[in-house]
Scaffold this active site. Structure first.
Site, PDB file in Angstrom:
ATOM      1  N   GLU A 197     -37.097  15.854   9.401  1.00 31.44           N
ATOM      2  CA  GLU A 197     -37.524  16.479  10.559  1.00 31.44           C
ATOM      3  C   GLU A 197     -35.824  17.664  11.179  1.00 31.44           C
ATOM      4  OE1 GLU A 197     -36.596  14.369  13.942  1.00 31.44           O
ATOM      5  OE2 GLU A 197     -37.892  12.270  13.482  1.00 31.44           O
ATOM      6  N   ASP A 240     -31.162  23.249  17.254  1.00 28.53           N
ATOM      7  CA  ASP A 240     -29.543  24.172  17.700  1.00 28.53           C
ATOM      8  C   ASP A 240     -30.101  24.224  19.167  1.00 28.53           C
ATOM      9  OD1 ASP A 240     -27.304  24.446  17.290  1.00 28.53           O
ATOM     10  OD2 ASP A 240     -27.421  26.246  16.499  1.00 28.53           O
ATOM     11  N   CYS A 269     -21.106  64.533  17.365  1.00 32.64           N
ATOM     12  CA  CYS A 269     -21.916  64.008  15.549  1.00 32.64           C
ATOM     13  C   CYS A 269     -20.991  63.997  15.022  1.00 32.64           C
ATOM     14  CB  CYS A 269     -23.338  65.084  15.835  1.00 32.64           C
ATOM     15  SG  CYS A 269     -24.054  63.983  14.076  1.00 32.64           S
ATOM     16  N   CYS A 279     -22.609  66.564  12.031  1.00 27.72           N
ATOM     17  CA  CYS A 279     -22.259  67.983  11.815  1.00 27.72           C
ATOM     18  C   CYS A 279     -22.310  68.353  13.159  1.00 27.72           C
ATOM     19  CB  CYS A 279     -24.065  68.126  12.103  1.00 27.72           C
ATOM     20  SG  CYS A 279     -24.304  67.966  13.827  1.00 27.72           S
ATOM     21  N   CYS A 313     -26.857  63.549  19.323  1.00 31.07           N
ATOM     22  CA  CYS A 313     -26.333  64.235  18.349  1.00 31.07           C
ATOM     23  C   CYS A 313     -27.352  65.121  19.026  1.00 31.07           C
ATOM     24  CB  CYS A 313     -25.840  64.169  17.131  1.00 31.07           C
ATOM     25  SG  CYS A 313     -26.615  66.063  15.795  1.00 31.07           S
TER      26      CYS A 313
HETATM   27  S1  IVH Z   1     -31.450  12.283  15.924  1.00 28.82           S
HETATM   28  C1  IVH Z   1     -29.081   8.933  16.541  1.00 28.82           C
HETATM   29  N1  IVH Z   1     -33.196  14.205  15.261  1.00 28.82           N
HETATM   30  O1  IVH Z   1     -28.231  16.964  16.716  1.00 28.82           O
HETATM   31  C2  IVH Z   1     -30.130   9.754  16.048  1.00 28.82           C
HETATM   32  N2  IVH Z   1     -31.094  14.799  16.791  1.00 28.82           N
HETATM   33  O2  IVH Z   1     -25.689  15.766  15.757  1.00 28.82           O
HETATM   34  C3  IVH Z   1     -29.974  10.999  16.965  1.00 28.82           C
HETATM   35  N3  IVH Z   1     -30.583  17.133  17.315  1.00 28.82           N
HETATM   36  O3  IVH Z   1     -27.378  15.076  19.475  1.00 28.82           O
HETATM   37  C4  IVH Z   1     -30.141  12.079  17.164  1.00 28.82           C
HETATM   38  N4  IVH Z   1     -32.260  17.678  16.709  1.00 28.82           N
HETATM   39  O4  IVH Z   1     -28.951  17.737  20.084  1.00 28.82           O
HETATM   40  C5  IVH Z   1     -32.427  14.374  16.149  1.00 28.82           C
HETATM   41  N5  IVH Z   1     -34.599  15.747  15.020  1.00 28.82           N
HETATM   42  C6  IVH Z   1     -33.634  15.559  15.556  1.00 28.82           C
HETATM   43  C7  IVH Z   1     -32.597  16.167  16.161  1.00 28.82           C
HETATM   44  C8  IVH Z   1     -31.072  16.554  16.745  1.00 28.82           C
HETATM   45  C9  IVH Z   1     -31.014  18.154  16.428  1.00 28.82           C
HETATM   46  C10 IVH Z   1     -28.933  17.212  17.638  1.00 28.82           C
HETATM   47  C11 IVH Z   1     -28.942  16.098  18.674  1.00 28.82           C
HETATM   48  C12 IVH Z   1     -28.025  15.265  18.373  1.00 28.82           C
HETATM   49  C13 IVH Z   1     -27.279  16.132  17.201  1.00 28.82           C
HETATM   50  C14 IVH Z   1     -26.397  15.093  16.705  1.00 28.82           C
END
Ligand code: IVH
Length: 722
Positions: A143, A147, A447, A450, A465
């Site tokens: 997956e 962020d 500028c 020029c 400019c």
């Molecule tokens: S799973 C036990 N899946 O990454 C598993 N986390 O460094 C728990 N995050 O705190 C997380 N995308 O905020 C999982 N597809 C995803 C994610 C994901 C982003 C973040 C989440 C977590 C952090 C872990």
């Protein structure tokens, strides 16, 4: 159709997870702990209903009784008192801070893998723990790692009763009121959902919404955000949920916390179930086999990173089989069954060696930071934009702060951001690493190309400019624009060649390009980098463009505020170049019939009209007349047959990422077909074209009953005129 919300309203006890009303003395330790947990949630929800929502669901006497029972259990088992104990809470959010929430199932974080070898080691560790040979098939779910910030949503009897941030993984903050404002988060679930379901996922903001939010914040003189993640975090952690409601937050579900029954026997099927319960689930999730499969998926996701429209910082691999997940278990803070394969960071720190000013074709002075080269997002970067004078100063024009007021200086250690195709920008400054003798950057008053005065008009963030055609930088930039793609698009004549020809004194204004062969035909083939063949090809390409579409000609002039869409509008309205010229020549001032006709074109405002007028006067008019005299033909525009076009007068909104055309192209074509293109969905919207990753606008359209079609359907309709 009945739904759980209705059921919940009939029964204000809110949850079917009733606990035994045993005398406190008879409770076992486990029962006491469990009951304190349930009381914490139930009372937090009651506080929220009473103080924040203003609609109490619990009788006062019942509330007092539960609170007393909570105190009694705590008195009997002081060790079990929770950090989010209702006894310590006065009111609910609104009282100045978020209430604390103890996660019933800890919110784990993830181990990181940085290299392919790390991924292979992860696979080997998993296999050795499970006693699986390398050759045995093992399925993982890959997956994107979104962020943003993680959020745990607790549903009881199909209603959202609590939303909590991760906090330290054990104790988070109660942001229920805010979570309810996020369109991707359902307030209720279908009846088929388990009685108790904790859904975990990521709150994030799309790039487009982030840019819009920052522009809005800046226009109001309010705080802007450094990146979408900060914007998402700042928007979710608002004590006033109405502010959260006004922020374009989204949510992807990817995991489960406490549940009364499993949704499925694998991670991939569980997540699919979540989708059927109304959650947004990422489209890029895929199962894959073993280490090779994970690495292959990583590369695919890495390639698509720039087009997703939101930030991801890695790919998460999870053992798909939930029974195997529980056999693998967790270490102190991370599960053994998952890892996050990091993508190259899109920000990095480096120093500013110098600040230089570039002069654009309209005379705009754009500051550029020359950096000590650094790798950002996998690419070597040595320049970054600093936007304008205000951005350097850390102040927006209307008194608001950028980067909390930190200014940018030569010698500063700065954080640079680069994602996808975007121009790298300087996000922030590390003031603690500022050299002792640094001085604030003095924006030039003349500028640098020029020496003409550089002025900044009131209300404008751009310094310009005033040298006009006499400024060599403006002249070269105009020429580059003139030959660019949407304009004359002359094959073999790009920015580099324009610079060369200008330097040699061969071209100064557009008309010179068409007289190049006559004047320099024999010389070019002898120049370094040129041969007879390439010179002949260039002259042939120039010859072809002596016949040019009206709309391209206008766009090529580089009139301030007049882009491709406005050029198409002008061409579409006047039809013939001569008609536009005649109409402008008949205008004596910015009023009268002809002026009204120009500003009456939908999409042409006063500011744009004034620029058009200026481009047809004085020195630029002389250059334009000379250009037209060396061309063979300006081809009339096809006036949109607005009366018969099915899009005539229709308001269309484009949202999400379009894959087969740029936003600009889509807008131009829609307008050429008589449609109005708007940036926001309202009751007046007739059609929404939803590209990949379309979010809040598409949802709003669905709520309003507006027709939503995808990009392919749009192209099919516009091509066939239906
Ligand atoms: S799973 C036990 N899946 O990454 C598993 N986390 O460094 C728990 N995050 O705190 C997380 N995308 O905020 C999982 N597809 C995803 C994610 C994901 C982003 C973040 C989440 C977590 C952090 C872990």
């Amino acid at each position: 159709m009945s739904n759980c919300f209705v059921r919940q309203c009939k029964s204000p006890s809110m949850t079917n997870l009733s606990y035994p009303e045993k005398p406190v003395r008879q409770l076992s330790e486990a029962e006491a702990r469990n009951e304190l947990g349930e009381l914490a949630i139930r009372l937090a929800r009651a506080d929220y209903d009473y103080h924040t929502r203003g609609e109490p669901d619990l009788e006062d006497a019942e509330y007092d009784r539960l609170k007393q029972r909570n105190r009694d259990i705590e008195a009997a088992w002081p060790r079990l008192k929770r950090p989010d104990s209702p006894s310590d809470r006065v009111g609910a959010p609104g009282s100045g801070a978020f209430a604390k929430v103890v996660h019933r199932v800890r919110m784990l974080s993830l181990d990181n893998a940085f290299t392919e070898e790390d991924v292979r080691n992860f696979d080997s560790r998993v296999r050795s723990h499970l006693g699986l040979a390398d050759a045995q098939p093992l399925t993982y779910l890959a997956e994107p790692k979104i962020d943003g910030l993680s959020l745990s949503l607790r549903y009881e009897a199909c209603a959202l009763v609590q939303a909590a941030t991760r906090g330290d993984g054990e104790v988070g903050e109660d942001v229920t009121a805010n979570a309810l404002m996020i369109a991707d988060i359902p307030a209720t679930l279908p009846e088929s959902a388990p009685q108790l379901l904790e859904v975990r996922g990521e709150v994030y903001m799309s790039h487009e919404d982030f840019e819009e939010l920052n522009a809005r914040q800046q226009a109001r003189g309010e705080k802007t955000f450094a990146n979408p993640r900060n914007a998402a975090a700042g928007s979710l952690r608002q004590l006033d949920a109405r502010i959260t409601a006004s922020r374009p937050l989204r949510f992807f579900a990817y995991a489960l916390g406490e549940v009364s029954e499993q949704l499925a026997d694998s991670q991939s099927r569980a997540v699919r179930e979540l989708r059927s319960h109304g959650f947004a689930v990422n489209d890029l999730n895929r199962t894959c086999m073993g280490a090779d499969g994970m690495i292959e998926r990583y590369r695919e996701i890495e390639l698509r990173r720039g087009e997703l429209g939101y930030d991801i910082d890695g790919v998460v691999y999870k053992v798909d089989d939930l029974a195997l997940q529980s056999r693998l278990g967790a270490r102190s803070t991370t599960p053994r069954w998952a890892t996050a394969h990091k993508l190259p960071s899109e920000t990095a720190f480096t120093r500013i060696r110098d600040i230089e000013i570039q002069v654009g074709r309209t005379g705009a002075l754009s500051p550029v930071a020359r950096l000590e080269p650094v790798t950002v997002g996998g690419v070597r970067v040595s320049n970054a934009t600093l936007h304008n004078e205000d951005y350097i100063k850390g102040r927006s024009g209307d008194g608001g702060l950028i980067r909390e007021g930190r200014d940018i200086r030569v010698g500063d250690r700065v954080e640079v951001y680069r994602a996808g195709d975007v121009i790298p920008k300087v996000l922030d400054v590390d003031i603690s690493a500022r050299p002792e003798k640094s001085a604030p950057y003095a924006f030039p008053e003349t500028c640098p190309e020029c020496d003409s005065p550089a002025v900044r008009e009131e209300g404008d963030s751009v310094t310009r400019c005033t040298g006009g055609m006499g400024c060599p930088a403006q002249a070269v930039e105009r020429l580059k624009h003139f030959v660019s793609r949407g304009a004359f698009d002359i094959e073999g004549l790009g920015a580099k060649q324009v610079e060369q020809f200008y330097e040699w004194g061969w071209i100064e204004e557009p008309a010179d390009i068409f007289e190049l062969e006559k004047g320099r035909g024999n010389e070019l083939a002898d120049k370094f980098g040129w041969r007879e063949k390439s010179a002949a090809n260039l002259f042939a390409a120039i010859q072809v463009r002596k016949r040019i579409a009206f709309q391209r000609l206008i766009f090529a002039l580089g009139i301030r505020h007049v882009g491709e869409s406005a050029s198409a509008l002008l061409a579409g309205h006047y039809g013939k170049f001569e008609s536009l010229v005649a109409s402008i020549d008949a205008m004596e001032s910015m009023e009268g019939e002809k002026w009204d006709e120009l500003t009456g074109i939908d999409g042409i405002g006063d500011v744009m009209a004034r620029s058009v007028l200026e481009a047809f006067r004085g020195e630029s008019r002389r250059a334009l007349d000379r250009l037209v005299s060396v061309l063979d033909e300006v081809v009339d525009a096809e006036r949109p047959d607005v009366a018969s076009s099915p899009f005539a007068g229709k308001t269309v909104v484009f949202t999400g990422t379009l894959e087969r055309m740029t936003r600009k192209e889509a807008k131009t074509r829609a307008e050429a077909a008589g449609a109005r293109v708007s940036g926001s969905v309202s009751v007046r919207t007739d059609l929404v074209v939803a590209g990949a990753g379309a979010g809040s606008k598409a949802r709003k359209a669905a709520t309003l009953g507006v027709e939503i079609i995808d990009e392919d359907e749009w192209l099919a309709r516009i091509d066939s005129g239906n």
